[in-house]
Design a protein around this motif. Structure first.
Motif, mmCIF file in Angstrom:
data_model
loop_
_atom_site.group_PDB
_atom_site.id
_atom_site.type_symbol
_atom_site.label_atom_id
_atom_site.label_comp_id
_atom_site.label_asym_id
_atom_site.label_seq_id
_atom_site.Cartn_x
_atom_site.Cartn_y
_atom_site.Cartn_z
ATOM 1 N N MET A 17 -5.673 -13.325 12.100
ATOM 2 C CA MET A 17 -5.155 -13.961 13.449
ATOM 3 C C MET A 17 -6.008 -13.440 14.692
ATOM 4 N N ARG A 18 -6.262 -12.269 14.809
ATOM 5 C CA ARG A 18 -7.405 -11.631 15.844
ATOM 6 C C ARG A 18 -8.579 -12.838 16.249
ATOM 7 N N LYS A 19 -8.979 -13.657 15.299
ATOM 8 C CA LYS A 19 -9.954 -14.451 15.670
ATOM 9 C C LYS A 19 -9.462 -15.611 16.765
ATOM 10 N N ALA A 20 -8.201 -15.740 16.748
ATOM 11 C CA ALA A 20 -8.050 -16.492 17.792
ATOM 12 C C ALA A 20 -8.006 -16.018 19.218
ATOM 13 N N LYS A 21 -7.720 -14.745 19.240
ATOM 14 C CA LYS A 21 -8.022 -14.089 20.438
ATOM 15 C C LYS A 21 -9.418 -13.812 20.713
ATOM 16 N N CYS A 31 -4.951 -14.188 27.071
ATOM 17 C CA CYS A 31 -4.434 -14.231 25.640
ATOM 18 C C CYS A 31 -3.871 -13.011 25.496
ATOM 19 N N THR A 32 -2.568 -13.083 24.819
ATOM 20 C CA THR A 32 -1.799 -11.714 24.297
ATOM 21 C C THR A 32 -1.445 -12.148 22.950
ATOM 22 N N MET A 33 -1.197 -10.809 22.362
ATOM 23 C CA MET A 33 -1.072 -10.947 20.879
ATOM 24 C C MET A 33 0.169 -10.104 20.523
ATOM 25 N N THR A 34 1.079 -10.625 19.774
ATOM 26 C CA THR A 34 2.058 -9.584 19.232
ATOM 27 C C THR A 34 2.570 -9.920 17.873
ATOM 28 N N ILE A 35 3.647 -9.158 17.197
ATOM 29 C CA ILE A 35 4.067 -9.549 16.060
ATOM 30 C C ILE A 35 5.524 -9.753 16.142
ATOM 31 N N GLY A 58 1.245 -21.446 28.440
ATOM 32 C CA GLY A 58 0.744 -22.803 28.302
ATOM 33 C C GLY A 58 0.919 -23.197 26.854
ATOM 34 N N VAL A 59 0.650 -22.423 25.843
ATOM 35 C CA VAL A 59 0.307 -22.698 24.377
ATOM 36 C C VAL A 59 0.917 -21.435 23.584
ATOM 37 N N ILE A 60 1.367 -21.737 22.472
ATOM 38 C CA ILE A 60 1.641 -20.705 21.526
ATOM 39 C C ILE A 60 0.817 -20.870 20.297
ATOM 40 N N ILE A 61 0.613 -19.672 19.676
ATOM 41 C CA ILE A 61 -0.176 -19.842 18.424
ATOM 42 C C ILE A 61 0.529 -19.001 17.537
ATOM 43 N N ALA A 62 0.974 -19.485 16.315
ATOM 44 C CA ALA A 62 1.893 -18.951 15.523
ATOM 45 C C ALA A 62 1.258 -18.832 13.920
ATOM 46 N N GLY A 63 0.964 -17.430 13.543
ATOM 47 C CA GLY A 63 0.172 -17.426 12.093
ATOM 48 C C GLY A 63 1.508 -16.969 11.348
ATOM 49 N N ASP A 116 -5.908 -20.372 7.175
ATOM 50 C CA ASP A 116 -6.700 -19.075 7.705
ATOM 51 C C ASP A 116 -7.393 -19.568 9.085
ATOM 52 N N GLY A 117 -7.264 -20.805 9.546
ATOM 53 C CA GLY A 117 -7.857 -21.366 10.431
ATOM 54 C C GLY A 117 -7.564 -20.731 11.973
ATOM 55 N N ALA A 118 -7.363 -19.431 12.124
ATOM 56 C CA ALA A 118 -7.069 -18.825 13.315
ATOM 57 C C ALA A 118 -8.201 -18.980 14.636
#
Lengths: 161, 161, 161, 161, 161, 161, 161, 161
Positions: A17-21, A31-35, A58-63, A116-118
């Motif tokens: 998921m870090r690849k998205a960031k 961009c912020t990341m959390t679990i 504006g947009v949420i990414i969820a893996g 796995d397309g982060a």
């Protein structure tokens, strides 16, 4: 300027998921990341989504992997665009996560990217924000051009090889 | 105000793809529909995408079946967000279209919805435009609330049965 | 005499795709290799195909993984026979590439070989050229006979073992 | 001028396989059809292939369902290009025929088209013969242009709709 | 007394297929092994099957991977019972071989065992011969009892563990 | 002379499973049919198998759908050859029954035929009995020749079309 | 107080299945483990289930791979709740075991958990016993809260990272 | 006495899900049914689960199709046993719902039954309640015996045929 919030279901999803960031950092998109787990911390998911709606997200990414519900659970709580990243894990190698992420019922879509397309989730989030941000659109075009150039360089190398 | 362009690979895709337009009409989002095949009219795809970029198009929806390349071919030509609708057709019933749509390489994402999920493609396009359009966001929230109310009404009916 | 053009979507496909060239070299069929991505360098694909049509190319081999569009994108631009090699990569192990390559719509076929079957793509390209080249056909028959002899030798070894 | 031989494993395959002949008739390519089963009439398959090699056949098309061995059995007996058409039948709906047709071992390729893709098998056969027949290549280009025009007409109709 | 003939499509199948012979050796059933490819040495397959029919062979075991045609090709040439062993190889991990082996058309069955199930092919061959051989049936029952005892011993160990 | 026992898990399996008996009747092989469920009547399965072993049964055919355990449950109780017929039923269309029938553990094989392949189960049972019955082997060869003749007749008809 | 009986088809299943016992030990639920194969020791399965019914067993957990019949075989012999754990093994990676475990016929359910989901089988068994055991329910809630806390801690760490 | 709560994601699920209630009615187990969507009415799901925990509910049955999250969403909110019924709908025919229901992460199990297996969900719920209810266990045993008798009657009919 809008921010992208990256969520993942478990700490073990971080390497992917870090690849998205990374992509969003490279494009200058905050961009912020959390679990947060849809099943182990459902209230946390609700609180996070509420804070995102109130905030400048504006947009949420969820893996998530396996019976990957995180993106869908988030999508059911917001009208912000939600990008789902199905993660390969365990014996079924991501087919389970893909189907659990993409096959959403009418009215509550999840914008699903590859297993796995982060990195592509990061690009897609930027593309969404760029609909109203010509500077960001320009940066995306530049990134695309650089990627094309890399292919050309490799092609040249192979042909001259 | 931005418009949504709906593309489909064949005339036979219309009964499903029209649902995307129905949703967008209901939300007051301008939307045009056309047919263009990635394999039979590749130049037309290029011209359409170029015209969309020059024009007021904010999001592109592309639906195709089998070795469904349309969404990916469009995505390779623009940094606008591209939503892919895998269409079920033939013996393999949409699994081929789903994988051919969602498994895009790094750098060129397609926001994939469920097999035959054209209605959700419409919702997702509106959600993307609503990131910078609070009126549209409000309409989406209202639509979600109505959908919830429908579930509640059906539940009441069943419980009172 | 006609030449075979081998294309691949990414440099990482080279270890597999090179087997097509090895086979063609062994049969004395002229063959060039290059890299071109249907999604990252779509214009390059168009230019290459145009140059192949103008040039002495008789058969095109295209290998790609995941949402493998390269062979189909090429096939939509030429009436030369196009051989597609689905490449295994990522979590879904080539099933995605196989379906994205083989399930082409009516009018635009891709002659698909096995997942990672680049060597057979080379053989098939030679067989196509040999339809009007009896010397090459003879070489193919000799190759087949040698392959049969290898099986016989191994069988003998096992039986005597 | 070379001829195309269309083989099918069973009489019940005729409604699908006849589309290959229809395409070839339309392109002015000589074409004969027959029935031969790899498992029920293996000697007939051998005799037919031998007669094709001796005769003016340039390409063989073989369609079969389930554990579809016909194309592979033919391919093991000739260096003519063999096009395999996996036919959907029974509970597994063509996935069995697809894998049994396409996953050929090294040295003996089958040029596989889509499940039930007999029309495309006809197109591919013509493309192979057209490598050394510029008139046929021209006819194929004309057919492609007509197919594009059909898409454009349908698009116009929909847009004006 | 009848013999079992074990065939495999390639030398690389030996480590798995040898387990069939090991089982038969342990049961005192005569067994020979050889290599023959349905696609690379089709005439050898015909000759071997003819020699098996003329000889004292009672059951044929055939193992192959990918588009696994060997067992089916053998079955089309004899009315001896043919046991097929689908072998896992390559990206699709045996699902291709399983479907290509088991989905035989009406009239020409292949008795298919599990993917890589060569040991069970040996057991099944012995069971077939034991229909008219009470001594062999007794040995099979003894083998089964020993296998049950092994489970019991392991269970005891675990429970006492 | 040995008899074949045909078992099926449910009355609804009769239309498919009856084809096994039809084939055996046509070959003059004695055959009885009954219903027994591995899950609903497990003791009946045990009793039937015991009676088959004591009786003149040479081969058992067992057909079941879904989590198809019948053939495996029978195989665990006898060293007679057990032929499994996976039956298509419900949403997963026989893939579940195929895997549940064929993937047996080491030591306890089930000779699996195609999904819904009851007719071939009958042929296979006869082939097993024919290992020691030259008259039956002759009848099987005659049946095979008739089946080949049918293909030839259909081929003639098509060619003369 | 009721006990949970954990069964597995083979000694090789122990590393996965032991996780069920670990969970139950942690929750203070009595639990015994043993090995019993539906196919190699069918009588032992019957005896064990009978002893469980006579004894203080409240829930049975059964884990098996491939054509995983153990849970179904147990379920056919008792009205105690039976939890099935499909185990990944061999080429098909657990899809076979999943379908063979979950697709049970009407009247004889198996409560199926994820592929290799032995830990969850332990949790589910405890949940079943906790329906009438408020102390155990409290322990399960505590366990759930701790698991949520772990997610929160990891999230904090990542956010502060 | 405890009650069973049956939830379904949509009114269209009623024809299948009603079978769970029919089974429970037949066994004298109190049962209520309602509709609640994990994505369209997530708050309603939370409220219902809270009321079930406060109330006399012992087991929850949740049926949903496609990216079937309902059972998992419920399971994340309670330590009551949750039974998931994957429902077949749309192109992918229940494989999506099965994987989305069964592949739950560690700590939050869903007791999954077969695709469309609502009747078995009813049986399983009763079995869970019967762990502490010998009268209900007796009724379940009687039901099982009747089901066995039905098989025997059908078998008799077929044998006397």
């Amino acid at each position: 300027v809008k921010r992208v919030a990256v969520m993942m279901g478990s700490e073990s999803d971080l390497p992917v998921m870090r690849k998205a960031k990374d992509v969003l950092d490279g494009l200058g998109v905050p961009c912020t990341m959390t679990i947060a787990s849809a099943h182990r911390t459902p209230d946390r998911v609700i609180e996070l989504v509420a804070s995102y709606e109130a905030d400048d997200v504006g947009v949420i990414i969820a893996g998530a992997g396996a019976a990957a519900h995180l993106a869908g659970a988030v999508a059911g709580r917001t009208v912000l665009p939600v990008i789902g990243v199905p993660l390969a894990s365990g014996a079924l190698q991501g087919l389970d996560a893909l189907l659990a992420t993409v096959q959403m019922p009418s009215g509550v879509p999840v914008a699903t990217v590859a297993v796995d397309g982060a990195a592509n989730a990061g690009v897609l989030a930027a593309q969404i924000l760029a609909v109203h941000d010509t500077t960001l659109a320009e940066r995306l075009r530049k990134r695309r051009a650089e990627s094309a150039q890399t292919v050309l360089d490799k092609a040249r190398e192979l042909e001259d090889g």
